[in-house]
Design a protein around this motif. Structure first.
Motif, short mmCIF file in Angstrom:
data_model
loop_
_atom_site.label_atom_id
_atom_site.label_comp_id
_atom_site.label_asym_id
_atom_site.label_seq_id
_atom_site.Cartn_x
_atom_site.Cartn_y
_atom_site.Cartn_z
N LEU A 292 1.13 -8.12 0.34
CA LEU A 292 0.01 -6.55 -0.06
C LEU A 292 -0.01 -6.64 1.50
N TYR A 293 -0.25 -4.93 1.51
CA TYR A 293 -1.17 -4.34 2.68
C TYR A 293 -2.28 -2.88 2.51
N GLY A 294 -3.19 -2.88 2.70
CA GLY A 294 -3.94 -1.61 2.55
C GLY A 294 -5.63 -1.31 2.47
N PRO A 295 -6.23 -0.07 2.81
CA PRO A 295 -7.61 -0.12 3.00
C PRO A 295 -8.14 -1.50 2.54
N THR A 296 -9.24 -1.72 3.16
CA THR A 296 -10.34 -2.88 2.91
C THR A 296 -10.21 -2.05 1.30
N ILE B 260 -4.02 -10.14 2.79
CA ILE B 260 -3.84 -10.30 4.09
C ILE B 260 -5.38 -9.52 4.27
N MET B 261 -5.94 -9.68 5.69
CA MET B 261 -6.81 -9.16 5.85
C MET B 261 -6.54 -7.24 5.60
N GLY B 262 -7.69 -6.60 5.16
CA GLY B 262 -7.61 -5.35 5.07
C GLY B 262 -7.39 -3.77 6.14
#
Length: 271
Positions: free
Chosen positions: A36-40, A98-100
């Motif tokens: 999963l990834y994407g903006p904070t 992960i980190m945003g």
């Protein structure tokens, strides 16, 4: 219970049975890896908790979230297994948080680190450094990734509240990740979160997602932004303030998870 999502009939029990019965067709794959990834603040960690809650039938909050911070609350590369039955038994898929992404170049997860994660080079627990990619001599760098270390499905998580006001810097990072995944052949889809906060109709009744013109418009806009087909974008309401699971919320989450698994299986078994 059966509902319709953007014109598609979804049966909760059928989708739940599909997930519970799932096992990778490829014997070399022990667990399907979903990144999963994407903006904070888009709801990546909340989606993980929501999936866990649906499959456990009770509220789960293992992936820590922060409702107030404007910066990424997740700092490390974290793998989440979902318990199936008794302790020590898990579903054959994992969700990686992960980190945003953040709009500035030297903040948030770096695009190069996300690429390395997709290739299986980053070990669980690695703390992201926004200023530089992971060095190859780092203890968290996996020099010889196996099929089980590599990502089989890439999921972009975007808030419906901010999907159309993302800056060009955000969009460039997201598209760079997408292009890298495409080069690796990794299938991709997107989750549109916080639909109840963005749409008054849905806030009134989650079932209104099935007929919301506003959300259909949001999906088309996100499709243009990311370059993903609308059929690969799924509206979801994550569990947030609820104390018990609800069928109408479960259906959205299960429908999304079912498609993620199907995408991943097609990729792994594609000659």
């Amino acid at each position: 219970m059966e509902e319709h999502i953007m014109g598609v009939s979804i049966d909760k029990e059928g989708a739940l049975e599909f997930v519970r019965d799932y096992h990778p067709y490829n014997d070399e794959l022990q667990q399907l890896r979903i990144l999963l990834y994407g903006p904070t603040g888009a709801g990546k960690s909340s989606f993980i908790n929501s999936v866990d809650s649906v499959l456990q039938g009770r509220m789960i909050d293992r992936a820590l979230t922060d409702a107030t911070s404007q910066e990424s609350f997740t700092k490390n590369y974290k793998t989440y297994k979902i318990q199936k039955g008794g302790p020590g038994t898990f579903y054959p898929f994992v969700l990686n948080d992960i980190m945003g992404l953040e709009k500035e170049a030297n903040s948030g997860a770096g695009v190069e680190d996300i690429k390395l994660a997709m290739m299986g080079h980053i070990k669980d627990g690695y703390k992201f450094n926004p200023l530089s990619r992971i060095p190859e001599d780092d203890k968290s760098y996996n020099k010889t990734p196996t099929l089980n270390d590599r990502v089989q499905v890439l999921v972009c998580v975007v808030s419906s509240k901010t999907s159309t006001v993302l800056s060009a810097k955000y969009v460039k990072k997201m598209r760079d990740v997408r292009l890298a995944a495409s080069d690796m052949g990794i299938p991709q889809l997107a989750i549109l979160t916080k639909i109840d906060e963005a749409c008054p109709e849905v806030k009134k009744d989650v079932k209104n997602v099935y007929k919301s013109k506003y959300l259909k418009k949001k999906i088309m806009e996100l499709s243009e932004l990311l370059g993903l087909p609308p059929k690969c974008i799924f509206p979801v309401k994550n569990y947030h303030s609820e104390t018990d699971t609800e069928d109408n919320i479960d259906i959205l989450i299960l429908n999304t998870l079912r498609h993620i698994i199907i995408f991943g299986e097609d990729f792994v078994n594609n000659p």
